[in-house]
Design a protein around this motif. Structure first.
Motif, PDB file in Angstrom:
ATOM      1  N   GLY A  80       2.025   6.526  -6.912  1.00  0.00           N
ATOM      2  CA  GLY A  80       0.963   7.432  -7.362  1.00  0.00           C
ATOM      3  C   GLY A  80       1.352   8.888  -7.185  1.00  0.00           C
ATOM      4  O   GLY A  80       1.056   9.731  -8.040  1.00  0.00           O
ATOM      5  N   PHE A  81       2.052   9.201  -6.106  1.00  0.00           N
ATOM      6  CA  PHE A  81       2.511  10.566  -5.882  1.00  0.00           C
ATOM      7  C   PHE A  81       3.538  10.968  -6.945  1.00  0.00           C
ATOM      8  O   PHE A  81       3.477  12.080  -7.491  1.00  0.00           O
ATOM      9  CB  PHE A  81       3.099  10.688  -4.484  1.00  0.00           C
ATOM     10  CG  PHE A  81       3.651  12.045  -4.175  1.00  0.00           C
ATOM     11  CD1 PHE A  81       2.810  13.137  -4.038  1.00  0.00           C
ATOM     12  CD2 PHE A  81       5.014  12.242  -4.037  1.00  0.00           C
ATOM     13  CE1 PHE A  81       3.317  14.393  -3.753  1.00  0.00           C
ATOM     14  CE2 PHE A  81       5.531  13.493  -3.758  1.00  0.00           C
ATOM     15  CZ  PHE A  81       4.681  14.573  -3.613  1.00  0.00           C
ATOM     16  N   LEU A  82       4.475  10.063  -7.254  1.00  0.00           N
ATOM     17  CA  LEU A  82       5.454  10.356  -8.317  1.00  0.00           C
ATOM     18  C   LEU A  82       4.766  10.540  -9.662  1.00  0.00           C
ATOM     19  O   LEU A  82       5.120  11.445 -10.434  1.00  0.00           O
ATOM     20  CB  LEU A  82       6.491   9.238  -8.407  1.00  0.00           C
ATOM     21  CG  LEU A  82       7.523   9.182  -7.293  1.00  0.00           C
ATOM     22  CD1 LEU A  82       8.453   7.992  -7.501  1.00  0.00           C
ATOM     23  CD2 LEU A  82       8.316  10.465  -7.223  1.00  0.00           C
ATOM     24  N   PHE A 109       4.932  13.920 -12.076  1.00  0.00           N
ATOM     25  CA  PHE A 109       5.297  13.936 -13.493  1.00  0.00           C
ATOM     26  C   PHE A 109       4.148  14.430 -14.365  1.00  0.00           C
ATOM     27  O   PHE A 109       4.361  15.161 -15.341  1.00  0.00           O
ATOM     28  CB  PHE A 109       5.744  12.546 -13.955  1.00  0.00           C
ATOM     29  CG  PHE A 109       7.157  12.235 -13.579  1.00  0.00           C
ATOM     30  CD1 PHE A 109       8.227  12.760 -14.296  1.00  0.00           C
ATOM     31  CD2 PHE A 109       7.437  11.415 -12.493  1.00  0.00           C
ATOM     32  CE1 PHE A 109       9.529  12.495 -13.952  1.00  0.00           C
ATOM     33  CE2 PHE A 109       8.750  11.125 -12.140  1.00  0.00           C
ATOM     34  CZ  PHE A 109       9.797  11.679 -12.860  1.00  0.00           C
ATOM     35  N   TYR A 110       2.911  14.064 -14.011  1.00  0.00           N
ATOM     36  CA  TYR A 110       1.748  14.497 -14.787  1.00  0.00           C
ATOM     37  C   TYR A 110       1.601  16.012 -14.703  1.00  0.00           C
ATOM     38  O   TYR A 110       1.424  16.695 -15.726  1.00  0.00           O
ATOM     39  CB  TYR A 110       0.490  13.812 -14.253  1.00  0.00           C
ATOM     40  CG  TYR A 110      -0.770  14.199 -14.983  1.00  0.00           C
ATOM     41  CD1 TYR A 110      -1.065  13.648 -16.222  1.00  0.00           C
ATOM     42  CD2 TYR A 110      -1.654  15.135 -14.443  1.00  0.00           C
ATOM     43  CE1 TYR A 110      -2.213  14.002 -16.896  1.00  0.00           C
ATOM     44  CE2 TYR A 110      -2.787  15.501 -15.097  1.00  0.00           C
ATOM     45  CZ  TYR A 110      -3.090  14.933 -16.325  1.00  0.00           C
ATOM     46  OH  TYR A 110      -4.219  15.296 -16.997  1.00  0.00           O
ATOM     47  N   ILE A 126       0.834  -1.207   0.000  1.00  0.00           N
ATOM     48  CA  ILE A 126       0.000   0.000   0.000  1.00  0.00           C
ATOM     49  C   ILE A 126       0.870   1.259   0.000  1.00  0.00           C
ATOM     50  O   ILE A 126       0.625   2.199  -0.766  1.00  0.00           O
ATOM     51  CB  ILE A 126      -0.965  -0.015   1.203  1.00  0.00           C
ATOM     52  CG1 ILE A 126      -2.006  -1.111   1.009  1.00  0.00           C
ATOM     53  CG2 ILE A 126      -1.629   1.331   1.406  1.00  0.00           C
ATOM     54  CD1 ILE A 126      -2.863  -1.383   2.237  1.00  0.00           C
ATOM     55  N   ALA A 127       1.906   1.278   0.836  1.00  0.00           N
ATOM     56  CA  ALA A 127       2.792   2.450   0.890  1.00  0.00           C
ATOM     57  C   ALA A 127       3.522   2.630  -0.443  1.00  0.00           C
ATOM     58  O   ALA A 127       3.681   3.764  -0.921  1.00  0.00           O
ATOM     59  CB  ALA A 127       3.797   2.301   2.026  1.00  0.00           C
ATOM     60  N   GLY A 128       3.946   1.537  -1.061  1.00  0.00           N
ATOM     61  CA  GLY A 128       4.618   1.623  -2.365  1.00  0.00           C
ATOM     62  C   GLY A 128       3.711   2.175  -3.442  1.00  0.00           C
ATOM     63  O   GLY A 128       4.133   2.990  -4.273  1.00  0.00           O
ATOM     64  N   HIS A 129       2.454   1.747  -3.447  1.00  0.00           N
ATOM     65  CA  HIS A 129       1.511   2.263  -4.440  1.00  0.00           C
ATOM     66  C   HIS A 129       1.202   3.741  -4.208  1.00  0.00           C
ATOM     67  O   HIS A 129       1.055   4.506  -5.173  1.00  0.00           O
ATOM     68  CB  HIS A 129       0.220   1.445  -4.423  1.00  0.00           C
ATOM     69  CG  HIS A 129       0.315   0.187  -5.205  1.00  0.00           C
ATOM     70  ND1 HIS A 129       0.814  -0.977  -4.676  1.00  0.00           N
ATOM     71  CD2 HIS A 129      -0.012  -0.088  -6.493  1.00  0.00           C
ATOM     72  CE1 HIS A 129       0.773  -1.912  -5.598  1.00  0.00           C
ATOM     73  NE2 HIS A 129       0.288  -1.400  -6.719  1.00  0.00           N
ATOM     74  N   LEU A 130       1.092   4.134  -2.953  1.00  0.00           N
ATOM     75  CA  LEU A 130       0.857   5.555  -2.676  1.00  0.00           C
ATOM     76  C   LEU A 130       2.049   6.401  -3.130  1.00  0.00           C
ATOM     77  O   LEU A 130       1.862   7.481  -3.720  1.00  0.00           O
ATOM     78  CB  LEU A 130       0.597   5.771  -1.186  1.00  0.00           C
ATOM     79  CG  LEU A 130      -0.755   5.291  -0.667  1.00  0.00           C
ATOM     80  CD1 LEU A 130      -0.819   5.420   0.849  1.00  0.00           C
ATOM     81  CD2 LEU A 130      -1.874   6.084  -1.313  1.00  0.00           C
TER      82      LEU A 130
END
Length: 74
Positions: A60-62, A66-67, A53-57
């Protein structure tokens, strides 16, 4: 109506057996399974879930950084 004045209450014997420890109803420490394989396996599964979960968050933040960075060249 019943009169209870002067009546002696029954002694509290606890829910367990008297083990001679001086505390009626005390059966010793309760083993909750700490140190068993099943307990350790649950700890590993919980840790993996937290890391996923922490890795996905973080990913998603990275992705959001970039977006936003690519859209701001306007």
């Amino acid at each position: 109506m019943s009169d209870t004045h002067g009546a002696t209450p029954a002694p509290d014997t606890g829910s367990g057996t008297d083990t001679g420890t001086g505390t009626p109803g005390y059966d010793g420490p309760v083993d909750r399974g700490a140190g068993t394989e099943k307990y350790k396996e649950r700890g590993v599964v919980l840790r993996v879930l937290v890391y996923v979960i922490a890795g996905h968050l973080f990913a998603g933040f990275l992705w959001l950084l970039f977006y936003v960075g690519t859209r701001s060249h306007g």
